[in-house]
Design a protein around this motif. Structure first.
Motif, PDB file in Angstrom:
ATOM      1  N   LEU A  48      13.746  15.184 -14.296  1.00 60.25           N
ATOM      2  CA  LEU A  48      14.918  14.637 -13.607  1.00 60.25           C
ATOM      3  C   LEU A  48      15.075  15.153 -12.181  1.00 60.25           C
ATOM      4  N   GLU A  49      14.015  15.729 -11.638  1.00 62.78           N
ATOM      5  CA  GLU A  49      14.121  16.187 -10.248  1.00 62.78           C
ATOM      6  C   GLU A  49      13.790  15.031  -9.306  1.00 62.78           C
ATOM      7  N   ARG A  50      14.432  15.041  -8.169  1.00 58.88           N
ATOM      8  CA  ARG A  50      14.175  14.006  -7.166  1.00 58.88           C
ATOM      9  C   ARG A  50      12.855  14.339  -6.480  1.00 58.88           C
ATOM     10  N   ILE A  51      11.880  13.436  -6.564  1.00 60.60           N
ATOM     11  CA  ILE A  51      10.567  13.724  -5.979  1.00 60.60           C
ATOM     12  C   ILE A  51      10.180  12.667  -4.958  1.00 60.60           C
ATOM     13  N   THR A  52      11.180  11.919  -4.485  1.00 58.95           N
ATOM     14  CA  THR A  52      10.951  10.804  -3.567  1.00 58.95           C
ATOM     15  C   THR A  52      10.083  11.223  -2.370  1.00 58.95           C
ATOM     16  N   ASP A  53      10.403  12.392  -1.797  1.00 58.76           N
ATOM     17  CA  ASP A  53       9.724  12.769  -0.556  1.00 58.76           C
ATOM     18  C   ASP A  53       8.260  13.160  -0.755  1.00 58.76           C
ATOM     19  N   GLN A  54       7.898  13.467  -2.010  1.00 57.69           N
ATOM     20  CA  GLN A  54       6.499  13.863  -2.241  1.00 57.69           C
ATOM     21  C   GLN A  54       5.554  12.677  -2.346  1.00 57.69           C
ATOM     22  N   TYR A  55       6.083  11.485  -2.559  1.00 61.71           N
ATOM     23  CA  TYR A  55       5.216  10.315  -2.750  1.00 61.71           C
ATOM     24  C   TYR A  55       5.609   9.163  -1.826  1.00 61.71           C
ATOM     25  N   PRO A  56       5.508   9.373  -0.515  1.00 65.39           N
ATOM     26  CA  PRO A  56       5.924   8.313   0.407  1.00 65.39           C
ATOM     27  C   PRO A  56       5.092   7.039   0.223  1.00 65.39           C
ATOM     28  N   ASP A  57       3.828   7.209  -0.190  1.00 61.30           N
ATOM     29  CA  ASP A  57       2.985   6.024  -0.383  1.00 61.30           C
ATOM     30  C   ASP A  57       3.481   5.180  -1.558  1.00 61.30           C
ATOM     31  N   VAL A  58       3.969   5.850  -2.611  1.00 64.31           N
ATOM     32  CA  VAL A  58       4.474   5.109  -3.772  1.00 64.31           C
ATOM     33  C   VAL A  58       5.779   4.395  -3.395  1.00 64.31           C
ATOM     34  N   VAL A  59       6.619   5.088  -2.643  1.00 60.78           N
ATOM     35  CA  VAL A  59       7.888   4.474  -2.217  1.00 60.78           C
ATOM     36  C   VAL A  59       7.604   3.224  -1.381  1.00 60.78           C
ATOM     37  N   ALA A  60       6.656   3.341  -0.453  1.00 59.75           N
ATOM     38  CA  ALA A  60       6.343   2.204   0.423  1.00 59.75           C
ATOM     39  C   ALA A  60       5.789   1.043  -0.398  1.00 59.75           C
ATOM     40  N   ALA A  61       4.898   1.349  -1.346  1.00 59.18           N
ATOM     41  CA  ALA A  61       4.300   0.277  -2.156  1.00 59.18           C
ATOM     42  C   ALA A  61       5.374  -0.409  -2.999  1.00 59.18           C
ATOM     43  N   LEU A  62       6.294   0.396  -3.548  1.00 51.61           N
ATOM     44  CA  LEU A  62       7.350  -0.204  -4.377  1.00 51.61           C
ATOM     45  C   LEU A  62       8.225  -1.142  -3.544  1.00 51.61           C
ATOM     46  N   LYS A  63       8.505  -0.769  -2.311  1.00 50.42           N
ATOM     47  CA  LYS A  63       9.337  -1.638  -1.471  1.00 50.42           C
ATOM     48  C   LYS A  63       8.628  -2.962  -1.225  1.00 50.42           C
ATOM     49  N   GLU A  64       7.313  -2.845  -1.039  1.00 51.98           N
ATOM     50  CA  GLU A  64       6.531  -4.055  -0.787  1.00 51.98           C
ATOM     51  C   GLU A  64       6.520  -4.984  -2.011  1.00 51.98           C
ATOM     52  N   ALA A  65       6.720  -4.403  -3.186  1.00 51.77           N
ATOM     53  CA  ALA A  65       6.703  -5.198  -4.425  1.00 51.77           C
ATOM     54  C   ALA A  65       7.993  -6.006  -4.597  1.00 51.77           C
ATOM     55  N   GLU A  66       8.897  -5.880  -3.642  1.00 54.66           N
ATOM     56  CA  GLU A  66      10.157  -6.633  -3.616  1.00 54.66           C
ATOM     57  C   GLU A  66      10.947  -6.578  -4.921  1.00 54.66           C
ATOM     58  N   PRO A  67      11.277  -5.399  -5.369  1.00 58.44           N
ATOM     59  CA  PRO A  67      12.052  -5.295  -6.606  1.00 58.44           C
ATOM     60  C   PRO A  67      13.504  -5.721  -6.387  1.00 58.44           C
ATOM     61  N   ALA A  68      14.146  -6.184  -7.466  1.00 56.81           N
ATOM     62  CA  ALA A  68      15.568  -6.527  -7.367  1.00 56.81           C
ATOM     63  C   ALA A  68      16.364  -5.234  -7.169  1.00 56.81           C
ATOM     64  N   ALA A  69      17.439  -5.310  -6.413  1.00 56.95           N
ATOM     65  CA  ALA A  69      18.292  -4.120  -6.232  1.00 56.95           C
ATOM     66  C   ALA A  69      18.952  -3.789  -7.567  1.00 56.95           C
ATOM     67  N   GLY A  70      19.264  -2.516  -7.796  1.00 59.44           N
ATOM     68  CA  GLY A  70      19.888  -2.103  -9.055  1.00 59.44           C
ATOM     69  C   GLY A  70      18.889  -2.150 -10.198  1.00 59.44           C
ATOM     70  N   THR A  71      17.717  -1.565  -9.969  1.00 59.77           N
ATOM     71  CA  THR A  71      16.656  -1.635 -10.978  1.00 59.77           C
ATOM     72  C   THR A  71      16.095  -0.237 -11.251  1.00 59.77           C
ATOM     73  N   ILE A  72      15.759   0.021 -12.520  1.00 59.39           N
ATOM     74  CA  ILE A  72      15.043   1.261 -12.859  1.00 59.39           C
ATOM     75  C   ILE A  72      13.789   0.889 -13.640  1.00 59.39           C
ATOM     76  N   VAL A  73      12.632   1.280 -13.122  1.00 59.24           N
ATOM     77  CA  VAL A  73      11.378   1.047 -13.842  1.00 59.24           C
ATOM     78  C   VAL A  73      10.699   2.389 -14.060  1.00 59.24           C
ATOM     79  N   GLU A  74       9.837   2.405 -15.090  1.00 59.21           N
ATOM     80  CA  GLU A  74       9.148   3.656 -15.367  1.00 59.21           C
ATOM     81  C   GLU A  74       7.650   3.440 -15.366  1.00 59.21           C
TER      82      GLU A  74
END
Ligand code: ATP
Length: 583
Positions: free
Chosen positions: A272-298
Motif C-alpha cells: 500500500l505504499e505510493r510508488i508512483t515516482d519510481q515507475y515514470p515509464d509505467v505511469v506514462a504508458a498507462l496515460k497513453e492507454a486512455e483509461p477512464a477516470a475513476g478506475t483501479i486496475v491491478e
C-alpha cells in the motif's frame, strides 16, 4: 489530550506478553480519547503520522536524533553517544537524561498529543537544504518539555522503532472492543480503505453504521486479493468445479494503478505504499492507454526486453539488486511494462462484486493496450492436459507458472483475503517436495568455526493473523553464500532487540532476538510435526507444532512483502494437510 495518557498505555502494553491484555489496554486508551484526537492517537500507536498510502514514514537517522537529545536535554553529543552504547537504545538513553533533568526540576509545560503529532508531521514534511537542522530542532523542542518516559517513546517513534508489539489486527480488535463493533465488518472496511485513523473516527461517531460509508475510492489503495496453492492442474480444476481461467503468473512486482478523477495516475505497491515516482515509464504508458477516470486496475510490473519481448525476472531491476555491479544500466535499458489482470473500479463503478469473467471484460474495455501496457495471457479450460501445455508454455515464455482463477458466479474480488478463488501453480512445486515459503527471521544464532564473526543460523517464523503473532517454524542455516552472510551482519544489527519481541511466540531461545521485519524465501523438503516449534501449536496434535524440514534460503529477500504478508500459519497447515493427502 495529554501525550502522557498514550504513553501510560504504551508502558502497560509493553509490560504484558498476553495479547488479550494488550488489546484491552489499547481499547481503554481509544475509548478515553476524544473523537477529534482519535485519528492522531491511532496513527501514533501504529508508529506513524499518516495512513501508509500517504507516505511520510518516520525513521530519522540515529545521528540526528543523538543531536536532538543533546540539544533537548542540555548534554553534549559525546555524552549521549556514550550512554547510547551503554544502554543499547537511544530511547532509554534519552529517558535517563530526562530523569536527571526532573531531579533539577527543570520542567516546562506538559506535552499534548496534538503537539507531538504536529511536530512529527513537520519532521516528515521538511525538505530542502536546511531540513536536517529543522528536524533536529523539532525533536529537541518536544524533548525539552517531555517527561522521561515520554522522551523514551518520542525517540523510539521518531527513529521508526516504536516496537510496541502491536500490529494492525490488534489495533482493529482494540477499536472493535472500544466501540462495540465486530471484527469482520472492521476488517472488511480496513481491506477496502486501509486508514485505521479514519475508520476509528467513523465507528466512534456512528458505531458499526459508520463503516457503511467505506467504499473503494480511486487514490486510496485496496488490500490485495491473494492466491492459495495446489500441486497440479488436475487438483485445481477439481477445486474450481471443472473449469478455470488460467493466467500466466508474471514474475514481477504487483502494482495497483489508480486513475484519479483528474486523469492523473498513482501507483501503489502490495504493501500500500505510493510508488508512483519510481515507475515514470509505467505511469506514462498507462496515460497513453486512455483509461477512464475513476478506475483501479491491478497488474504485475515486469521488465520486458523490447527487442525480443522476453520477460526478465523482476530482480533485474529491483532496488536491492540495483546496487550491484552493472545493473544500474539495466534499469535504464530495460523498460518495465505493466501486465494487467484485474479491475476493481471502472469509471467510478465498484466492480469487485462481479465474477472474474465479467471483471476481465470490464478490464479490457476500460483502457487500451499500448507499448508498456498489456493484458495477462489467459486460457479458459476444463482439460487438464490443455492446462499443463499452457503451464509449460508460460514457463518457456519466462513466467513463474500460472494463477488459475475461478470463473464461478461467486468469483468476486476479495480484498485482503487469500482463498481458492485464485490458485497458484508454480514451477517450483514440481521440483521441490513442497512449495517455497516466505518466512520472517525472529532470532539469530552466532556462527562458529568457518562462520565465526557472522550469523550461523536464523530462527524463522510464519505469521498467524488470528493471534497477530509470529510463530517459529524452523532454524535456517543453509543457502547462504559468503557475501550474504557478511551483508546480513549489518542488516540484522539494525533490527536487533534486547529480548524476544512481544509478537513472537517461541519455545526456543536465540542468541539474538530480532524485530519481525524482513521476509526471506525459503524452500524445504517437507512439513513435519515438531515438539519445539510454535507454528500451529496444538492445532493438529496436542503439544506439537509444525516445522519445515531441511529449510534452504533461496537468496531472495522479499522486500515487496511486509512481515504480515509472509506465509501464514494457516498456509503451513494446509501445506501439511495436502502433503499428508498426497503421500
Ligand atoms: P508468490 O510469493 O508466489 O509470488 P505472493 O505471496 O506474492 O506469491 P500470491 O497471491 O500468493 O502472492 O500469488 C499471486 C501473486 O502473483 C500476486 O501477488 C501477483 O504479484 C503475482 N501475479 C503474477 N501474475 C498474476 C496473475 N495473472 N494474476 C494474479 N496474480 C499474479
Amino acid at each position: 489530550m495529554l501525550y502522557g495518557q498514550i504513553v501510560d498505555a504504551y508502558v502497560e502494553v509493553q509490560e504484558t506478553t498476553k495479547r488479550l491484555e494488550m488489546t484491552a489496554r489499547l481499547a481503554q486508551l481509544f475509548s478515553e480519547t476524544p473523537t477529534d484526537q482519535l485519528r492522531m492517537v491511532v496513527y501514533l500507536t501504529q508508529g506513524r503520522v499518516h495512513p501508509p498510502f500517504l507516505g511520510g514514514e518516520l525513521g530519522l537517522a540515529e545521528k540526528l536524533v543523538v543531536k536532538a537529545i543533546a540539544l533537548g536535554t542540555g548534554h553534549s553529543v559525546d555524552e549521549v553517544q556514550e550512554l547510547m552504547y551503554d544502554t543499547g537504545d537511544l530511547g532509554t538513553a534519552c529517558e535517563s537524561f530526562l530523569e536527571r533533568k526532573v531531579q533539577m526540576a527543570l520542567f516546562t509545560e506538559e506535552l499534548t498529543v496534538e503537539k507531538v503529532h504536529g511536530n512529527f508531521v513537520k519532521v516528515v514534511e521538511a525538505t530542502g537544504s536546511s531540513s536536517q537542522d529543522l528536524k533536529m530542532k523539532l525533536v529537541a523542542d518536544l524533548l525539552h518539555s517531555a517527561s522521561p518516559v515520554e522522551g523514551r517513546y518520542i525517540v523510539r517513534t521518531i527513529l521508526g522503532r516504536l516496537r510496541l508489539g502491536v500490529g494492525d489486527m490488534t489495533i482493529i480488535d482494540a477499536l472493535g472492543s472500544a466501540y462495540e463493533v465486530e471484527r469482520e465488518p472492521l476488517e472488511r472496511a480496513y481491506n477496502l480503505h486501509p486508514d485505521l485513523g479514519e475508520i476509528a473516527v467513523a465507528i466512534a461517531e456512528q458505531g458499526a453504521d459508520g463503516l457503511d460509508g467505506f467504499s473503494i475510492t480511486a487514490g486510496i489503495p485496496v488490500h490485495c486479493m491473494l492466491a492459495e496453492r495446489l500441486p497440479s492442474i488436475g487438483d485445481i480444476l477439481e477445486r474450481t468445479g471443472g473449469t478455470a481461467a488460467l493466467e500466466y503468473k508474471y514474475d514481477g512486482l504487483r502494482v495497483q494503478a489508480h486513475i484519479l478523477l483528474d486523469g492523473s495516475v498513482e501507483l501503489f505497491s502490495r504493501q500500500l505504499e505510493r510508488i508512483t515516482d519510481q515507475y515514470p515509464d509505467v505511469v506514462a504508458a498507462l496515460k497513453e492507454a486512455e483509461p477512464a477516470a475513476g478506475t483501479i486496475v491491478e497488474g504485475e510490473c515486469v521488465p520486458i526486453v523490447p527487442e525480443t519481448g522476453e520477460m526478465l525476472p523482476f530482480q533485474v531491476v529491483s532496488r536491492r539488486r540495483g546496487r550491484k555491479h552493472g545493473l544500474e544500466k539495466a534499469m535504464t535499458d530495460i523498460p518495465v511494462s505493466i501486465v494487467l489482470f484485474d479491475c476493481l473500479l471502472a469509471g467510478g463503478e465498484d466492480v469487485t462484486l462481479k465474477p472474474y469473467p465479467e471483471r476481465r471484460k470490464v478490464l479490457e474495455g476500460v483502457l487500451k493496450t499500448v507499448d508498456g501496457v498489456q493484458f495477462a495471457e489467459y486460457l479458459i479450460t476444463s482439460d487438464p492436459d490443455e492446462g499443463e501445455r499452457f503451464f509449460s508454455e508460460s514457463i518457456e515464455r519466462g513466467s513463474e507458472g500460472i494463477v488459475a482463477k475461478s470463473v464461478a458466479e461467486d468469483s468476486i474480488y476479495r480484498a485482503g483475503s487469500r482463498g481458492f478463488l485464485w490458485i497458484k501453480y508454480k514451477r517450483d512445486y514440481r521440483m521441490e517436495l513442497t512449495d517455497t515459503l516466505d518466512l520472517v527471521p525472529v532470532g539469530a544464532y552466532r556462527g562458529r568455526g568457518k562462520r565465526s564473526g557472522v550469523y550461523g543460523a536464523l530462527l524463522m517464523a510464519s505469521y498467524d493473523r488470528q493471534g497477530d503473532s509470529f510463530e517459529t517454524v524452523c532454524k535456517l542455516g543453509t543457502g547462504f553464500d559468503d557475501d550474504t552472510l557478511a551483508e546480513m551482519v549489518g542488516m540484522l544489527d539494525g533490527i536487533k532487540l534486547e529480548g524476544k519481541h512481544p509478537r513472537v511466540s517461541s519455545r526456543l531461545d536465540a542468541d539474538i532476538w530480532l524485530e519481525p521485519k524482513l521476509v526471506m524465501e525459503v524452500a524445504g523438503a517437507e512439513i513435519t510435526h515438531s515438539p519445539v516449534h510454535t507454528c500451529a501449536l496444538d492445532r493438529l496434535k496436542e503439544g506439537a507444532g509444525l516445522a519445515v524440514r531441511f529449510p534452504r534460503f533461496l537468496g531472495n529477500w522479499r522486500d515487496d512483502k511486509s512481515p504480515e504478508d509472509a506465509t501464514s500459519t494457516d498456509e503451513v497447515v494446509s501445506m501439511y494437510e495436502r502433503q499428508v493427502k498426497t503421500s
